[in-house]
Design an enzyme around this catalytic site. Structure first.
Site, PDB file in Angstrom:
ATOM      1  N   HIS A 196       0.855  -1.185   0.000  1.00 48.88           N
ATOM      2  CA  HIS A 196       0.000   0.000   0.000  1.00 48.88           C
ATOM      3  C   HIS A 196       0.887   1.230   0.000  1.00 48.88           C
ATOM      4  O   HIS A 196       2.115   1.138   0.142  1.00 48.88           O
ATOM      5  CB  HIS A 196      -0.947  -0.005   1.203  1.00 48.88           C
ATOM      6  CG  HIS A 196      -2.139  -0.887   1.019  1.00 48.88           C
ATOM      7  ND1 HIS A 196      -3.109  -0.637   0.070  1.00 48.88           N
ATOM      8  CD2 HIS A 196      -2.533  -2.020   1.661  1.00 48.88           C
ATOM      9  CE1 HIS A 196      -4.044  -1.581   0.127  1.00 48.88           C
ATOM     10  NE2 HIS A 196      -3.709  -2.431   1.087  1.00 48.88           N
ATOM     11  N   ASP A 198       0.079   7.026  -3.489  1.00 46.96           N
ATOM     12  CA  ASP A 198      -0.983   6.617  -4.412  1.00 46.96           C
ATOM     13  C   ASP A 198      -1.254   7.657  -5.495  1.00 46.96           C
ATOM     14  O   ASP A 198      -1.322   7.326  -6.683  1.00 46.96           O
ATOM     15  CB  ASP A 198      -2.281   6.369  -3.648  1.00 46.96           C
ATOM     16  CG  ASP A 198      -2.306   5.006  -2.962  1.00 46.96           C
ATOM     17  OD1 ASP A 198      -1.392   4.201  -3.205  1.00 46.96           O
ATOM     18  OD2 ASP A 198      -3.237   4.759  -2.180  1.00 46.96           O
TER      19      ASP A 198
END
Length: 381
Positions: free
Chosen positions: A134, A164
């Protein structure tokens, strides 16, 4: 807040988005905000985000069809769309799209001009390529996370904007648009764009690496000009528990800041002596604790002291400057950031609410001139 009007500079560009979560959908949203016709291929059961689709703003300005890629004609349905598309975006682990029958080889065979955008954390190759991860794990190994936080404490966990979206989505968008430019040039072809969050997050720190090499950056937290180590570039608590952000780096801005803050000249002169920075920081903190956030905001408003209130997500849309520019907009009852950046001739806009999975199948089939898109029976596993 008023909604902007316009269709954006990417009008006529067709994008197929294979549903996922995080940076892939955000990248596709950015293309949609800029006018691209984005068709999101949702899968039965959803993408796993766990949020009501009506509130998933990363799916605004898109249309959705429902396709089960494990069904008999699932891959063929996607390839029908690919044949008519300019860009495809997928965020599977390496090899998954190939196993599903919609990998680069199959798609480029159907449409040699296609730009095939791949969004992953680790990239398509390398020792960690097949590993789960992540945002926080991706920015950790690049050195980026090590810069965030106070000295002597663990690195501060940021929201997933840095990895991200900054290191991932924005680099994917730059990549697919550059590849689209190439594909549309004389003699140009389609190609695969491998956008890895690790690559992008590392690239974001290019300036810092240059400063490190020049001896102008220490490889530890809270010891540098731009990472909170400097007392005139940081945040301070106010009397009512709010916070003010200070960025008075240049001397003329610093002079204005210390004058308005009420620091005596000797204390203000500590700017030039890092050995006195703790003393300066304590003095600045003590001054900020004498008034509330609104009072300090009013005092610094209209000056070049480079001071601003730290606003919450709910407060930000009402800030006078952001309200005047329409930085936030309301659509379908949801307050949300307006499309960015801005274009003088072809402005983007929020045209559609978040796409409901599968709701636009008939419309897409008509507009893209593909066979009717409908749910299919799954293939035996």
């Amino acid at each position: 807040m008023t909604a902007t009007t316009g269709n954006g500079p990417l009008g006529g560009v067709r994008v197929v988005e294979l549903a996922g979560i995080g940076p892939g959908p955000y990248a596709a949203m950015l293309l949609a905000d800029l006018g691209a016709d984005v068709v999101r291929v949702d899968r039965p059961g959803g993408a796993g985000l766990g949020i009501d689709p009506a509130y998933d703003l990363t799916n605004r300005n898109k249309r959705s069809v429902l396709v089960d890629l494990k069904a008999d004609n699932g891959p063929a349905t996607v390839l029908d769309l690919v044949e008519r598309a300019d860009i495809l975006i997928e965020g599977y682990r390496p090899g998954v799209a190939e196993r599903l029958g919609v990998g680069p080889r199959a798609c480029l065979a159907r449409n040699p001009k296609l730009v095939y955008g791949r969004m992953t954390g680790w990239g398509q190759e390398g020792p960690l390529a097949s590993r789960a991860g992540h945002d926080i794990t991706y920015i950790a190994v690049t050195g980026t996370l090590s810069m965030i936080g106070a000295p002597g404490e663990p690195p501060t966990v940021p929201a997933n904007l840095l990895g991200d979206y900054a290191g991932g989505s924005l680099y994917l968008v730059v990549g697919v648009l550059a590849a689209l430019h190439h594909a549309r040039a004389e003699g140009g072809t389609g190609q695969v764009v491998d956008a890895a969050i690790t690559d992008g997050a590392a690239h974001l720190a290019t300036m810092i690496h240059g400063m490190l090499a020049a001896g102008a950056w220490q490889d530890r937290r809270g010891a540098n000009l731009l990472d909170g180590g400097c007392p005139f570039y940081g945040t301070y608590e106010t009397a009512d528990g709010g916070h003010m952000a200070v960025g008075a780096l240049e001397q003329r801005f610093y002079d204005e800041f210390t004058r308005l803050l009420g620091l005596d000249p000797d204390t203000a002169a500590a700017r030039h002596d890092p050995a006195r920075w703790d003393e300066l920081r304590a003095a600045v903190a003590a001054r900020f604790r004498t008034r509330g956030r609104a009072e300090w905001t009013a005092l610094f408003e209209g000056t070049d002291a480079c001071v601003a209130p730290v606003l919450s997500l709910r407060e930000a849309p009402d800030h006078p400057h952001l309200a005047a520019r329409g930085t936030f907009t309301a659509h379908g009852g949801l307050t949300q950031p307006a499309p960015a950046p801005r274009f003088s001739a072809t402005p983007g806009s929020v045209r559609r609410p978040p796409a409901t999975p599968g709701a636009d199948a008939d419309e897409v089939a008509r507009d893209w001139d593909v066979p009717r898109i409908r749910p299919t029976d799954r293939r035996p596993s």
